[in-house]
Design a protein around this motif. Sequence first.
Motif, PDB file in Angstrom:
ATOM      1  N   THR A   1     -23.268 -60.396  56.859  1.00 56.04           N
ATOM      2  CA  THR A   1     -22.492 -60.179  58.078  1.00 56.04           C
ATOM      3  C   THR A   1     -23.101 -60.961  59.244  1.00 56.04           C
ATOM      4  O   THR A   1     -22.388 -61.615  60.006  1.00 56.04           O
ATOM      5  CB  THR A   1     -22.427 -58.668  58.410  1.00 56.04           C
ATOM      6  OG1 THR A   1     -22.063 -57.951  57.227  1.00 56.04           O
ATOM      7  CG2 THR A   1     -21.400 -58.379  59.479  1.00 56.04           C
TER       8      THR A   1
ATOM      9  N   GLN B   1     -18.052 -65.929  69.956  1.00 58.14           N
ATOM     10  CA  GLN B   1     -19.343 -65.251  70.089  1.00 58.14           C
ATOM     11  C   GLN B   1     -19.237 -63.761  70.403  1.00 58.14           C
ATOM     12  O   GLN B   1     -18.218 -63.288  70.887  1.00 58.14           O
ATOM     13  CB  GLN B   1     -20.166 -65.965  71.172  1.00 58.14           C
ATOM     14  CG  GLN B   1     -20.686 -67.301  70.675  1.00 58.14           C
ATOM     15  CD  GLN B   1     -21.243 -68.170  71.790  1.00 58.14           C
ATOM     16  OE1 GLN B   1     -20.666 -68.257  72.855  1.00 58.14           O
ATOM     17  NE2 GLN B   1     -22.362 -68.809  71.531  1.00 58.14           N
TER      18      GLN B   1
ATOM     19  N   LEU C   1     -13.796 -60.782  63.079  1.00 63.95           N
ATOM     20  CA  LEU C   1     -14.249 -60.528  61.711  1.00 63.95           C
ATOM     21  C   LEU C   1     -13.764 -59.156  61.229  1.00 63.95           C
ATOM     22  O   LEU C   1     -13.318 -59.010  60.086  1.00 63.95           O
ATOM     23  CB  LEU C   1     -15.784 -60.593  61.687  1.00 63.95           C
ATOM     24  CG  LEU C   1     -16.471 -60.985  60.396  1.00 63.95           C
ATOM     25  CD1 LEU C   1     -15.880 -62.252  59.793  1.00 63.95           C
ATOM     26  CD2 LEU C   1     -17.968 -61.178  60.637  1.00 63.95           C
TER      27      LEU C   1
ATOM     28  N   ALA D   1     -21.655 -58.171  68.373  1.00 63.16           N
ATOM     29  CA  ALA D   1     -20.638 -58.360  67.329  1.00 63.16           C
ATOM     30  C   ALA D   1     -20.672 -57.216  66.320  1.00 63.16           C
ATOM     31  O   ALA D   1     -19.635 -56.703  65.898  1.00 63.16           O
ATOM     32  CB  ALA D   1     -20.861 -59.692  66.623  1.00 63.16           C
TER      33      ALA D   1
ATOM     34  N   ALA E   1     -26.079 -68.273  67.623  1.00 59.52           N
ATOM     35  CA  ALA E   1     -26.036 -66.835  67.908  1.00 59.52           C
ATOM     36  C   ALA E   1     -27.441 -66.326  68.230  1.00 59.52           C
ATOM     37  O   ALA E   1     -28.382 -66.596  67.496  1.00 59.52           O
ATOM     38  CB  ALA E   1     -25.473 -66.072  66.718  1.00 59.52           C
TER      39      ALA E   1
ATOM     40  N   ALA F   1     -16.485 -62.386  68.218  1.00 52.83           N
ATOM     41  CA  ALA F   1     -16.775 -62.645  66.794  1.00 52.83           C
ATOM     42  C   ALA F   1     -16.642 -61.360  65.993  1.00 52.83           C
ATOM     43  O   ALA F   1     -16.054 -61.335  64.903  1.00 52.83           O
ATOM     44  CB  ALA F   1     -18.182 -63.212  66.641  1.00 52.83           C
ATOM     45  N   GLY F   2     -17.181 -60.267  66.540  1.00 49.08           N
ATOM     46  CA  GLY F   2     -17.124 -58.979  65.854  1.00 49.08           C
ATOM     47  C   GLY F   2     -15.707 -58.487  65.669  1.00 49.08           C
ATOM     48  O   GLY F   2     -15.328 -57.998  64.598  1.00 49.08           O
TER      49      GLY F   2
ATOM     50  N   ASP G   1     -25.825 -61.614  70.890  1.00 47.81           N
ATOM     51  CA  ASP G   1     -24.530 -61.917  70.260  1.00 47.81           C
ATOM     52  C   ASP G   1     -24.342 -61.096  68.997  1.00 47.81           C
ATOM     53  O   ASP G   1     -23.291 -60.508  68.770  1.00 47.81           O
ATOM     54  CB  ASP G   1     -24.470 -63.397  69.816  1.00 47.81           C
ATOM     55  CG  ASP G   1     -24.396 -64.341  70.992  1.00 47.81           C
ATOM     56  OD1 ASP G   1     -23.674 -64.026  71.944  1.00 47.81           O
ATOM     57  OD2 ASP G   1     -25.078 -65.389  70.953  1.00 47.81           O
ATOM     58  N   MET G   2     -25.390 -61.093  68.170  1.00 50.21           N
ATOM     59  CA  MET G   2     -25.263 -60.406  66.881  1.00 50.21           C
ATOM     60  C   MET G   2     -25.167 -58.898  67.069  1.00 50.21           C
ATOM     61  O   MET G   2     -24.381 -58.231  66.403  1.00 50.21           O
ATOM     62  CB  MET G   2     -26.407 -60.797  65.960  1.00 50.21           C
ATOM     63  CG  MET G   2     -26.234 -62.227  65.459  1.00 50.21           C
ATOM     64  SD  MET G   2     -27.501 -62.741  64.283  1.00 50.21           S
ATOM     65  CE  MET G   2     -28.762 -63.346  65.403  1.00 50.21           C
TER      66      MET G   2
ATOM     67  N   ILE H   1     -21.417 -64.036  61.489  1.00 55.49           N
ATOM     68  CA  ILE H   1     -21.403 -64.034  62.960  1.00 55.49           C
ATOM     69  C   ILE H   1     -22.037 -65.322  63.498  1.00 55.49           C
ATOM     70  O   ILE H   1     -21.548 -65.923  64.451  1.00 55.49           O
ATOM     71  CB  ILE H   1     -22.126 -62.779  63.508  1.00 55.49           C
ATOM     72  CG1 ILE H   1     -21.336 -61.510  63.152  1.00 55.49           C
ATOM     73  CG2 ILE H   1     -22.334 -62.871  65.018  1.00 55.49           C
ATOM     74  CD1 ILE H   1     -22.120 -60.209  63.310  1.00 55.49           C
TER      75      ILE H   1
ATOM     76  N   SER I   1     -20.306 -68.160  65.785  1.00 54.55           N
ATOM     77  CA  SER I   1     -20.934 -68.510  67.046  1.00 54.55           C
ATOM     78  C   SER I   1     -20.981 -70.034  67.215  1.00 54.55           C
ATOM     79  O   SER I   1     -20.714 -70.564  68.292  1.00 54.55           O
ATOM     80  CB  SER I   1     -22.337 -67.915  67.081  1.00 54.55           C
ATOM     81  OG  SER I   1     -22.947 -68.193  68.299  1.00 54.55           O
TER      82      SER I   1
END
Length: 211
Positions: free
Chosen positions: A109, A122, A130, A91, A83, A126-127, A87-88, A113, A117
């Motif tokens: 968190t 991703q 989750l 997400a 990630a 991913a967000g 990406d983070m 993530i 990833s």
Amino acid sequence: AMEYGLSTKSVNAGMQELVKAGYDANQVTASMPAILNASKASGEDFNTVMQATTSILSQYGLGAKEAGRVTDSLSYVANKTKAGFKDMGDAMVYVGPVAKSVGMDVEQTAAAIGILSNAGIQGEQAGTALRGALTRLLKPSEQNAETMKELGFSAEEFKKGQIGLPDVIDRIKKSTEGLTDAEKASLCAKAFGTESQTAMNALVNEGSDAL
């Protein structure tokens, strides 16, 4: 700014973005060193780092002085997983507010993530996955709740803060020992919904220690 290999112009543009996001001049100045350092250390684009950091500060309702904490946790996850900051940041737009409401901090968190990833889930995906899983933990349907009990935990325990995501992962791992991948996937789908099942599987496969 030149010591960071950035033109003053791009830093000024970044600072203006922060002001637009509602931070005052002092807050912007306070958060800049952390963002610049993280950009330099990670080799990621300054604007990417800045947008991810400010987005997460606002998802979590944190002040600009917490920028260093956010960039530290993102840098750590970026080093350990596939990630990146983008990406983070992407997400967190989806999962940040829900994660915060269930008492998951930025660090945990971001770690989740990162693990997703690595499993090929991703950014926004991913967000969303989750968020879906956490939402089921907060408001499970009857079937979700029953399956959670089969998996060794209850949504009530989670809601009361008696157990966190790592505990949930542990209990699922324990309860599904000896089952086939298909059986595990089916139980995760019944507990967390089909769109979150692959994400929960990935977290369970890695185990709570990884998180």
